[in-house]
Design an enzyme around this catalytic site. Structure first.
Site, mmCIF file in Angstrom:
data_model
loop_
_atom_site.group_PDB
_atom_site.id
_atom_site.type_symbol
_atom_site.label_atom_id
_atom_site.label_comp_id
_atom_site.label_asym_id
_atom_site.label_seq_id
_atom_site.Cartn_x
_atom_site.Cartn_y
_atom_site.Cartn_z
ATOM 1 N N ASP A 57 26.343 1.365 84.332
ATOM 2 C CA ASP A 57 26.653 2.465 85.234
ATOM 3 C C ASP A 57 25.975 2.189 86.570
ATOM 4 O O ASP A 57 24.765 1.962 86.627
ATOM 5 C CB ASP A 57 26.124 3.767 84.616
ATOM 6 C CG ASP A 57 26.461 4.992 85.436
ATOM 7 O OD1 ASP A 57 27.006 4.839 86.543
ATOM 8 O OD2 ASP A 57 26.186 6.105 84.969
ATOM 9 N N ARG A 111 14.984 4.497 85.082
ATOM 10 C CA ARG A 111 15.437 4.678 86.472
ATOM 11 C C ARG A 111 14.263 4.389 87.400
ATOM 12 O O ARG A 111 13.502 5.288 87.762
ATOM 13 C CB ARG A 111 15.977 6.105 86.677
ATOM 14 C CG ARG A 111 17.095 6.492 85.708
ATOM 15 C CD ARG A 111 18.474 6.179 86.250
ATOM 16 N NE ARG A 111 19.512 6.456 85.255
ATOM 17 C CZ ARG A 111 20.126 7.630 85.100
ATOM 18 N NH1 ARG A 111 19.780 8.653 85.867
ATOM 19 N NH2 ARG A 111 21.067 7.776 84.201
ATOM 20 N N GLN A 126 19.256 10.742 76.847
ATOM 21 C CA GLN A 126 20.346 11.711 76.701
ATOM 22 C C GLN A 126 21.235 11.336 75.520
ATOM 23 O O GLN A 126 21.193 10.216 75.019
ATOM 24 C CB GLN A 126 21.171 11.802 77.984
ATOM 25 C CG GLN A 126 21.930 10.536 78.371
ATOM 26 C CD GLN A 126 22.659 10.695 79.705
ATOM 27 O OE1 GLN A 126 22.188 11.358 80.615
ATOM 28 N NE2 GLN A 126 23.814 10.072 79.832
ATOM 29 N N ASP A 237 29.815 19.308 85.950
ATOM 30 C CA ASP A 237 28.415 19.410 85.547
ATOM 31 C C ASP A 237 28.182 20.809 84.986
ATOM 32 O O ASP A 237 28.710 21.795 85.517
ATOM 33 C CB ASP A 237 27.472 19.221 86.740
ATOM 34 C CG ASP A 237 27.344 17.770 87.176
ATOM 35 O OD1 ASP A 237 27.819 16.876 86.437
ATOM 36 O OD2 ASP A 237 26.778 17.532 88.262
ATOM 37 N N GLU A 250 20.474 21.097 85.904
ATOM 38 C CA GLU A 250 21.650 20.414 85.355
ATOM 39 C C GLU A 250 21.333 19.951 83.939
ATOM 40 O O GLU A 250 20.374 19.211 83.719
ATOM 41 C CB GLU A 250 22.040 19.218 86.224
ATOM 42 C CG GLU A 250 23.288 18.499 85.718
ATOM 43 C CD GLU A 250 23.525 17.157 86.395
ATOM 44 O OE1 GLU A 250 23.879 16.199 85.683
ATOM 45 O OE2 GLU A 250 23.332 17.064 87.630
ATOM 46 N N SER A 253 26.480 16.328 82.287
ATOM 47 C CA SER A 253 27.514 15.818 83.191
ATOM 48 C C SER A 253 28.620 15.245 82.317
ATOM 49 O O SER A 253 28.330 14.540 81.352
ATOM 50 C CB SER A 253 26.927 14.740 84.098
ATOM 51 O OG SER A 253 27.933 14.169 84.900
#
Length: 336
Positions: A57, A111, A126, A237, A250, A253
């Site tokens: 991604d 990340r 996730q 979202d 959030e 998604s």
């Protein structure tokens, strides 16, 4: 330190030991219910992929994936996944899933370029899920129906946790409110996208924000979205109001994935038409992959929300700036 929110008079209702038990309680209940409601089977997933496969991604296109070389394979490079948005669609075909069936898996990512705060960490965990649909199911009704199913799983999980723990009160509204990014921009023309999300979510409690990635009438996109997995006209979202921090949070998604037409159009808009030559993208253009809907649901995010924690570091192990760690300790925020 400017990114850290310290709620007034905050204290965790659970000690570290009981927090660990509660995390498992949330995760077990939610993932089992989600799998049942969406007809998903659990599968194994990669931690890293070949950069030349096109499977990783690209997120907003500026984040640097973590890479390493493999000694046994003459120094060949591998990339730690940033999400499994593309891999899942490929896996549905490879594993022989049929229409109406889907998969889910634990996705762990690093990340390295993330700006950390109460809800952002350099470690991402996730549930990534994906389900096969027919071409005629590629519409807003399918998206809304799936969003509602996921949201109902969240509501039922909150109800369950409120029964298990006396300090947890139900705060999610019965229904989720649907709105597009363009409608949101028209409602709050003088505010930033994040401010718009905050205002609408505080008013409605739980909001599904649709059509993310394309340019709005004001010339700016609401938020970044990679051009080669979600169809920007059919994505969403799930955002909920979180009173502990007074923010829009959030949770998930998701989206109906690109077909050939949407992929080529979005690659052009994003200025990266060369990606059409990568194996995964070629498979979509050649119509070799199934039509799907899928998404990601933050594991630490929902644990934080349902356990009413002030910092994501209270429900996951990560690394934080020393100043943040000291400030959290001083204010009763117990980082794992």
């Amino acid at each position: 330190m400017e990114h850290l929110i310290i709620p007034k008079d905050y204290h965790s209702e659970l000690n570290l030991h009981d927090t660990q038990i509660a995390i498992k309680t949330v995760k077990d209940f939610f993932q089992n219910l989600l799998a049942l409601r969406l007809n998903l089977s659990r599968v194994s997933a990669p931690l890293f992929v070949d950069p030349l496969s096109g499977l990783n991604d690209n997120l907003n296109g500026i984040e640097r994936p973590v890479t390493f070389d493999i000694k046994e394979q003459n120094g060949k490079e591998a990339e730690v996944v940033q999400s499994l948005a593309k891999w899942k669609r490929y896996a549905l075909k490879k594993y022989g899933f049929d229409y109406g069936e889907g998969l889910y898996t634990d996705m762990n990512a690093i990340r390295r370029d993330e700006d950390t705060d109460n809800i952002h960490s350099i470690f991402v965990d996730q549930w990534d899920w994906e389900k096969i649909i027919h071409k005629e199911d590629r519409n807003i009704e399918t998206l809304k129906e799936t969003v509602t199913t996921v949201y109902n799983c969240l509501r039922k999980t909150e109800k369950y946790m409120a029964i298990q723990y006396d300090y947890i009160e139900e705060i999610l509204p019965h229904d989720i409110f649907f709105i597009t990014t363009q409608e949101l921009e028209e409602m709050f023309p003088d505010n930033t996208p994040k401010e718009r999300e905050y205002y609408i979510t505080k008013t409605k409690g739980a909001v599904c924000i649709m059509k993310i990635g394309d340019t709005l009438e004001n010339g700016e996109p609401h938020d970044g979205r990679a051009p080669d997995y979600d169809d920007w006209s059919l994505n969403a979202d799930i955002v909920v109001y979180y009173p502990v921090l007074d923010i829009a949070l959030e949770i998930s998604s998701m989206g109906i994935r690109v077909d050939k037409k949407a992929l080529l159009s979005q690659l052009k808009k994003a200025g990266c038409e060369e990606r059409a030559e990568l194996p995964f993208q070629k498979a979509i253009i050649n119509e070799e992959l199934p039509y799907t809907i899928g998404g990601g649901i933050g594991q630490s995010r929902i644990c934080m929300f349902f356990l009413r924690k002030a910092h994501i570091g209270e429900v996951q192990s990560s690394l934080w700036p020393e100043a943040i760690a000291k400030e959290c300790e001083k204010n009763g925020i117990q980082l794992l």
